[in-house]
Design a protein around this motif. Structure first.
Motif, mmCIF file in Angstrom:
data_model
loop_
_atom_site.group_PDB
_atom_site.id
_atom_site.type_symbol
_atom_site.label_atom_id
_atom_site.label_comp_id
_atom_site.label_asym_id
_atom_site.label_seq_id
_atom_site.Cartn_x
_atom_site.Cartn_y
_atom_site.Cartn_z
ATOM 1 N N LYS A 74 0.861 -1.187 0.000
ATOM 2 C CA LYS A 74 0.000 0.000 0.000
ATOM 3 C C LYS A 74 0.894 1.233 0.000
ATOM 4 O O LYS A 74 2.008 1.212 0.522
ATOM 5 N N TYR A 75 0.379 2.302 -0.600
ATOM 6 C CA TYR A 75 1.123 3.546 -0.614
ATOM 7 C C TYR A 75 0.165 4.710 -0.436
ATOM 8 O O TYR A 75 -1.056 4.534 -0.370
ATOM 9 N N LEU A 76 0.707 5.908 -0.338
ATOM 10 C CA LEU A 76 -0.078 7.114 -0.068
ATOM 11 C C LEU A 76 -0.119 8.009 -1.294
ATOM 12 O O LEU A 76 0.843 8.103 -2.050
ATOM 13 N N ARG A 77 -1.273 8.679 -1.441
ATOM 14 C CA ARG A 77 -1.445 9.617 -2.544
ATOM 15 C C ARG A 77 -2.522 10.610 -2.140
ATOM 16 O O ARG A 77 -3.413 10.285 -1.365
ATOM 17 N N THR A 78 -2.462 11.812 -2.658
ATOM 18 C CA THR A 78 -3.498 12.795 -2.344
ATOM 19 C C THR A 78 -4.719 12.570 -3.226
ATOM 20 O O THR A 78 -4.625 12.076 -4.339
ATOM 21 N N HIS A 79 -5.867 12.979 -2.682
ATOM 22 C CA HIS A 79 -7.141 12.761 -3.355
ATOM 23 C C HIS A 79 -7.981 14.020 -3.189
ATOM 24 O O HIS A 79 -8.295 14.414 -2.067
#
Length: 94
Positions: A74-79
Motif C-alpha cells: 500500500k502507498y499514499l497519494r493525495t485525493h
C-alpha cells in the motif's frame, strides 16, 4: 487528529508515489512535528482513524489517502474532488 505532510523521502532513483518511504509532518493543533515511515502513516490512517493532508501556499488542503494496488505494498497519494493527485510528489524532499 490531523497532520499536515510537509516533506517526503523517496527511494534512490524513485519518482512515483510507490517510492515514498518516509514522510515529515506537523500537527497544526499541538505544534508537534515528526517523521514516520509510509507503513506507519498507512496504518495510522486505516486503523486509528487518523487524517493526513497537504496544504498549498493559499491554505487549501488536499486529503492524503491510502492506495491498495493489486500487487505490491500500500502507498499514499493525495485525493481531491474525486481525483487522485500528485501533491505529495510536489513536496520538498529530504
Amino acid at each position: 487528529m490531523a497532520i499536515q505532510i510537509t516533506a517526503v523521502r523517496l527511494t534512490a532513483g524513485g519518482t512515483k508515489h510507490e517510492h515514498i518511504t518516509q514522510l515529515w509532518w506537523t500537527d497544526q493543533t499541538s505544534g508537534d512535528t515528526g517523521n514516520s515511515t509510509r507503513a506507519q502513516i498507512v496504518d495510522w490512517i486505516e486503523n486509528k482513524s487518523g487524517k493526513a493532508y497537504t496544504s498549498d501556499a493559499a491554505g487549501n488542503r488536499t486529503e492524503v489517502g491510502v492506495v491498495t494496488p493489486s500487487m505490491g505494498e500500500k502507498y499514499l497519494r493525495t485525493h481531491a474532488d474525486g481525483v487522485w493527485t500528485n501533491n505529495l510528489l510536489a513536496l520538498p524532499r529530504r
